[in-house]
Design a protein around this motif. Structure first.
Motif, PDB file in Angstrom:
ATOM      1  N   VAL A   1     -57.647 -96.207  46.911  1.00 53.63           N
ATOM      2  CA  VAL A   1     -56.738 -96.346  48.066  1.00 53.63           C
ATOM      3  C   VAL A   1     -57.471 -96.099  49.382  1.00 53.63           C
ATOM      4  O   VAL A   1     -56.982 -96.475  50.434  1.00 53.63           O
ATOM      5  CB  VAL A   1     -55.515 -95.402  47.948  1.00 53.63           C
ATOM      6  CG1 VAL A   1     -54.631 -95.817  46.790  1.00 53.63           C
ATOM      7  CG2 VAL A   1     -55.919 -93.948  47.805  1.00 53.63           C
ATOM      8  N   ARG A   2     -58.623 -95.461  49.316  1.00 52.46           N
ATOM      9  CA  ARG A   2     -59.417 -95.275  50.534  1.00 52.46           C
ATOM     10  C   ARG A   2     -60.879 -95.175  50.146  1.00 52.46           C
ATOM     11  O   ARG A   2     -61.204 -94.603  49.103  1.00 52.46           O
ATOM     12  CB  ARG A   2     -58.978 -94.001  51.265  1.00 52.46           C
ATOM     13  CG  ARG A   2     -59.499 -93.911  52.689  1.00 52.46           C
ATOM     14  CD  ARG A   2     -59.113 -92.598  53.350  1.00 52.46           C
ATOM     15  NE  ARG A   2     -57.670 -92.367  53.330  1.00 52.46           N
ATOM     16  CZ  ARG A   2     -57.106 -91.211  53.703  1.00 52.46           C
ATOM     17  NH1 ARG A   2     -57.851 -90.192  54.084  1.00 52.46           N
ATOM     18  NH2 ARG A   2     -55.805 -91.069  53.670  1.00 52.46           N
ATOM     19  N   GLY A   3     -61.747 -95.703  50.986  1.00 57.20           N
ATOM     20  CA  GLY A   3     -63.168 -95.637  50.709  1.00 57.20           C
ATOM     21  C   GLY A   3     -63.648 -96.871  49.966  1.00 57.20           C
ATOM     22  O   GLY A   3     -62.871 -97.785  49.673  1.00 57.20           O
ATOM     23  N   GLU A   4     -64.942 -96.888  49.683  1.00 56.82           N
ATOM     24  CA  GLU A   4     -65.558 -98.071  49.097  1.00 56.82           C
ATOM     25  C   GLU A   4     -66.291 -97.692  47.819  1.00 56.82           C
ATOM     26  O   GLU A   4     -66.916 -96.627  47.743  1.00 56.82           O
ATOM     27  CB  GLU A   4     -66.570 -98.650  50.102  1.00 56.82           C
ATOM     28  CG  GLU A   4     -66.640-100.151  50.078  1.00 56.82           C
ATOM     29  CD  GLU A   4     -67.615-100.683  51.129  1.00 56.82           C
ATOM     30  OE1 GLU A   4     -68.326-101.642  50.796  1.00 56.82           O
ATOM     31  OE2 GLU A   4     -67.671-100.128  52.256  1.00 56.82           O
ATOM     32  N   VAL A   5     -66.197 -98.578  46.839  1.00 60.26           N
ATOM     33  CA  VAL A   5     -66.937 -98.360  45.596  1.00 60.26           C
ATOM     34  C   VAL A   5     -67.809 -99.574  45.333  1.00 60.26           C
ATOM     35  O   VAL A   5     -67.559-100.659  45.858  1.00 60.26           O
ATOM     36  CB  VAL A   5     -65.998 -98.116  44.390  1.00 60.26           C
ATOM     37  CG1 VAL A   5     -65.178 -96.853  44.576  1.00 60.26           C
ATOM     38  CG2 VAL A   5     -65.103 -99.318  44.127  1.00 60.26           C
ATOM     39  N   VAL A   6     -68.834 -99.369  44.506  1.00 61.34           N
ATOM     40  CA  VAL A   6     -69.706-100.475  44.128  1.00 61.34           C
ATOM     41  C   VAL A   6     -69.581-100.679  42.616  1.00 61.34           C
ATOM     42  O   VAL A   6     -69.471 -99.715  41.855  1.00 61.34           O
ATOM     43  CB  VAL A   6     -71.165-100.217  44.570  1.00 61.34           C
ATOM     44  CG1 VAL A   6     -71.718 -98.948  43.943  1.00 61.34           C
ATOM     45  CG2 VAL A   6     -72.055-101.403  44.255  1.00 61.34           C
ATOM     46  N   SER A   7     -69.552-101.951  42.201  1.00 61.86           N
ATOM     47  CA  SER A   7     -69.395-102.280  40.774  1.00 61.86           C
ATOM     48  C   SER A   7     -70.690-102.014  40.017  1.00 61.86           C
ATOM     49  O   SER A   7     -71.779-102.350  40.482  1.00 61.86           O
ATOM     50  CB  SER A   7     -68.996-103.748  40.635  1.00 61.86           C
ATOM     51  OG  SER A   7     -69.145-104.153  39.291  1.00 61.86           O
ATOM     52  N   LEU A   8     -70.570-101.416  38.851  1.00 66.90           N
ATOM     53  CA  LEU A   8     -71.746-101.173  37.997  1.00 66.90           C
ATOM     54  C   LEU A   8     -71.755-102.099  36.778  1.00 66.90           C
ATOM     55  O   LEU A   8     -72.600-101.961  35.906  1.00 66.90           O
ATOM     56  CB  LEU A   8     -71.777 -99.711  37.545  1.00 66.90           C
ATOM     57  CG  LEU A   8     -71.902 -98.650  38.648  1.00 66.90           C
ATOM     58  CD1 LEU A   8     -71.869 -97.258  38.050  1.00 66.90           C
ATOM     59  CD2 LEU A   8     -73.175 -98.845  39.462  1.00 66.90           C
ATOM     60  N   GLY A   9     -70.811-103.036  36.712  1.00 67.20           N
ATOM     61  CA  GLY A   9     -70.780-103.955  35.570  1.00 67.20           C
ATOM     62  C   GLY A   9     -69.435-104.638  35.488  1.00 67.20           C
ATOM     63  O   GLY A   9     -68.500-104.295  36.218  1.00 67.20           O
TER      64      GLY A   9
ATOM     65  N   GLU B   1     -73.781 -92.838  39.704  1.00 66.87           N
ATOM     66  CA  GLU B   1     -73.006 -92.510  38.507  1.00 66.87           C
ATOM     67  C   GLU B   1     -71.587 -93.025  38.668  1.00 66.87           C
ATOM     68  O   GLU B   1     -71.137 -93.293  39.780  1.00 66.87           O
ATOM     69  CB  GLU B   1     -73.016 -91.005  38.215  1.00 66.87           C
ATOM     70  CG  GLU B   1     -72.229 -90.188  39.212  1.00 66.87           C
ATOM     71  CD  GLU B   1     -72.167 -88.711  38.848  1.00 66.87           C
ATOM     72  OE1 GLU B   1     -72.549 -88.358  37.723  1.00 66.87           O
ATOM     73  OE2 GLU B   1     -71.735 -87.930  39.705  1.00 66.87           O
ATOM     74  N   THR B   2     -70.895 -93.130  37.549  1.00 62.26           N
ATOM     75  CA  THR B   2     -69.561 -93.728  37.607  1.00 62.26           C
ATOM     76  C   THR B   2     -68.531 -92.695  38.082  1.00 62.26           C
ATOM     77  O   THR B   2     -68.719 -91.491  37.922  1.00 62.26           O
ATOM     78  CB  THR B   2     -69.118 -94.261  36.235  1.00 62.26           C
ATOM     79  OG1 THR B   2     -68.955 -93.154  35.345  1.00 62.26           O
ATOM     80  CG2 THR B   2     -70.141 -95.220  35.660  1.00 62.26           C
ATOM     81  N   LEU B   3     -67.438 -93.219  38.646  1.00 64.87           N
ATOM     82  CA  LEU B   3     -66.315 -92.350  39.049  1.00 64.87           C
ATOM     83  C   LEU B   3     -65.823 -91.540  37.861  1.00 64.87           C
ATOM     84  O   LEU B   3     -65.427 -90.387  38.000  1.00 64.87           O
ATOM     85  CB  LEU B   3     -65.174 -93.222  39.594  1.00 64.87           C
ATOM     86  CG  LEU B   3     -65.451 -93.985  40.892  1.00 64.87           C
ATOM     87  CD1 LEU B   3     -64.346 -95.002  41.144  1.00 64.87           C
ATOM     88  CD2 LEU B   3     -65.602 -93.035  42.073  1.00 64.87           C
ATOM     89  N   LEU B   4     -65.898 -92.139  36.664  1.00 67.36           N
ATOM     90  CA  LEU B   4     -65.409 -91.454  35.463  1.00 67.36           C
ATOM     91  C   LEU B   4     -66.346 -90.307  35.054  1.00 67.36           C
ATOM     92  O   LEU B   4     -65.893 -89.229  34.667  1.00 67.36           O
ATOM     93  CB  LEU B   4     -65.261 -92.456  34.316  1.00 67.36           C
ATOM     94  CG  LEU B   4     -64.607 -91.941  33.039  1.00 67.36           C
ATOM     95  CD1 LEU B   4     -63.185 -91.461  33.295  1.00 67.36           C
ATOM     96  CD2 LEU B   4     -64.611 -93.026  31.964  1.00 67.36           C
ATOM     97  N   ALA B   5     -67.657 -90.555  35.167  1.00 72.77           N
ATOM     98  CA  ALA B   5     -68.624 -89.510  34.800  1.00 72.77           C
ATOM     99  C   ALA B   5     -68.422 -88.284  35.682  1.00 72.77           C
ATOM    100  O   ALA B   5     -68.444 -87.141  35.208  1.00 72.77           O
ATOM    101  CB  ALA B   5     -70.049 -90.048  34.935  1.00 72.77           C
ATOM    102  N   GLY B   6     -68.222 -88.515  36.985  1.00 69.00           N
ATOM    103  CA  GLY B   6     -67.972 -87.400  37.894  1.00 69.00           C
ATOM    104  C   GLY B   6     -66.673 -86.689  37.548  1.00 69.00           C
ATOM    105  O   GLY B   6     -66.598 -85.462  37.537  1.00 69.00           O
TER     106      GLY B   6
ATOM    107  N   ALA C   1     -67.453 -98.182  38.170  1.00 72.48           N
ATOM    108  CA  ALA C   1     -67.551 -98.171  39.629  1.00 72.48           C
ATOM    109  C   ALA C   1     -68.153 -96.859  40.098  1.00 72.48           C
ATOM    110  O   ALA C   1     -67.894 -95.806  39.526  1.00 72.48           O
ATOM    111  CB  ALA C   1     -66.172 -98.369  40.249  1.00 72.48           C
ATOM    112  N   ALA C   2     -68.976 -96.944  41.141  1.00 72.95           N
ATOM    113  CA  ALA C   2     -69.585 -95.758  41.747  1.00 72.95           C
ATOM    114  C   ALA C   2     -69.171 -95.683  43.209  1.00 72.95           C
ATOM    115  O   ALA C   2     -68.926 -96.717  43.847  1.00 72.95           O
ATOM    116  CB  ALA C   2     -71.105 -95.839  41.630  1.00 72.95           C
TER     117      ALA C   2
END
Lengths: 143, 314
Positions: free
Chosen positions: A73-81, A42-47, A103-104
């Protein structure tokens, strides 16, 4: 005829494969100290919306309007589009900027909110009390 | 003579496959052709010219240009002179600059948005034809939009710097392209500032609208539906497809239209707009909305602000 019945029988008995449980990660918002859980699919925004308060600017959800711009600023995200280059340049993307609707998290993530979202957060509904309260239960890696 | 109606919009999209699923399956347009640059051309079933929407693959969302059809080829020459006499530079693009389209008069509105006028586009006919037609064709997908109806352009409005592109665009459309003012929102001391306008050339309440904002952009393109029932069905379709709905279904005070606002997969806002509201005419008195009733004008039932509606656009 027989084959049709067999096919129907298969259809009736086969259960849809259950969605694999995706791991949930903690996301920390630097400026407010708030923490929320967000899963890998799920997206960072949905959370973030599950924080359940007003002022989280949900825009087009398509990476086009730029209202949910954040900096990882820390950690890794994956692109959803795709995200609009009108709002996040290639250079910015390499510095960790992205749009929260696209991003998730791949693990624990710390986010800075920028642009419109920042305005909503700081000129909107966040109070010092909110920050103090949420910091008590801050992200595990922060304690 | 002069401008007939909105002819087409050219939009940038970041994922063409997702965009086509949206415009075909949710709105019900059909793809009519693709060009070598990857642009895809679509039309609605009730339109008779070849296309009304161009989707351009891009790394960002937004509007490339908006085009209006004029009645006669010579109108383009007359309007070119009028636009240049007004002090705006123009360029006459030769026939074939866009496929199936005649020469186009290209210029920028005072706000900076690119506008094009053309007189000729390949005739292909509606999906029900012209002889003993059915009221609607079989096989419509999704909302089954009738036609591209209008667009709303966001224009820079900065009173401190004395910038009001809404008023400048409105003046240009009235004085040079012979649009008539149908409705307006006025703000500031004594209502002295035109903050939003709706203008027409057809007999519908608007063929173009301008709303003031911090920067120029595209607020939405709107597709016409018949009725409130069709609006409800369109919302059902959006629910089925997981389309991001911004606002609605509801009704506007301004134009009296029934509406849903939603986003295409790249974040370009669309509207499905139903009801002809009233007969718009050049001699109809202008409807004015004051600052304190602005949100009743926008969303008549609640009259409450919806921040995303004014802050989110491409």
């Amino acid at each position: 005829m027989e084959t049709i019945e067999l096919a129907l029988g298969d259809e009736m008995t086969s259960n849809p494969a259950p969605e694999p449980e995706k791991e949930s990660h903690e996301v920390l918002l630097v400026q407010t100290g708030e923490v929320y859980a967000c899963s890998e699919n799920e997206t960072l925004l949905a959370g973030m919306c599950r924080l359940g308060r007003r002022g989280i600017p949900v825009g087009c959800l398509g990476g086009g309007c730029g209202i949910c711009k954040v900096k990882v600023v820390r950690g890794e995200v994956v692109s959803l589009g795709p995200i609009s280059r009108a709002h996040v340049s290639k250079e910015e993307e390499s510095e960790g900027y992205t749009l929260a609707c696209r991003a998730a998290p791949k693990g624990a993530v710390t986010l800075e909110v920028v642009g419109k979202m920042q305005r909503s957060f700081f000129h909107g509904f966040t109070t010092q009390q909110d920050v103090l309260r949420t910091k008590k239960g801050g992200a595990s890696w922060e304690s | 003579m002069g401008v007939l109606r909105m002819g087409h919009a050219s939009l940038r999209v970041m994922d063409m496959d997702a965009a086509l699923r949206h415009y075909e399956d949710v709105l019900g347009l059909k793809t009519v052709m693709k060009d070598k640059d990857g642009n895809v051309y679509l039309k609605c079933w009730d339109e008779w010219d070849k296309y009304s929407l161009i989707l351009t693959p891009s790394d960002r969302a937004g509007l490339n240009h908006v085009a209006y059809k004029v009645e006669k080829e010579e109108d383009l020459d007359i309007l070119q002179k009028r636009i240049e006499d007004y002090g705006i530079a123009t360029e006459m693009l030769p026939e074939g600059s866009l496929p199936s389209t005649g020469r186009m008069l290209k210029f920028s509105l005072p706000s900076g948005h690119e506008m094009r006028l053309y007189a000729t586009k390949e005739y292909v006919g509606t999906d029900v034809g012209t002889v003993n037609p059915d009221p609607w064709p079989d096989g419509l997908k999704g909302a089954g939009a009738h036609w591209l109806d209008h667009c709303l352009l966001m224009c820079e409005l900065n009173p401190e710097k004395g910038i009001n592109r809404v008023a400048e665009n409105t003046k240009f459309m009235q004085e040079v392209l012979d649009f008539f003012l149908v409705e307006q929102v006025v703000v500031g001391p004594g209502g002295a500032m035109q903050a939003a306008t709706w203008l027409a050339r057809t007999s519908t309440p608007h063929d173009i609208a301008f709303v003031g904002g911090p920067r120029n952009g595209l607020h939405h393109i709107a597709f016409f539906l018949d009725s409130w029932d069709d609006i409800l069905k369109a919302a059902d379709v959006m629910g089925k497809h997981g389309t991001k709905i911004d606002v609605g279904p509801t009704r506007h005070g301004i134009t009296r239209g029934a509406t849903i606002y939603f986003f295409d997969p790249s974040g370009n806002r669309n509207e499905t707009f139903a009801g002809l509201g009233y007969l718009a005419q050049p001699d109809r008195p202008v409807t004015t909305w004051t600052e304190d009733k602005l949100w009743n004008g926008i969303f008549y039932h609640t009259g409450e602000p919806v921040p995303s509606f004014t802050e989110v656009y491409t």
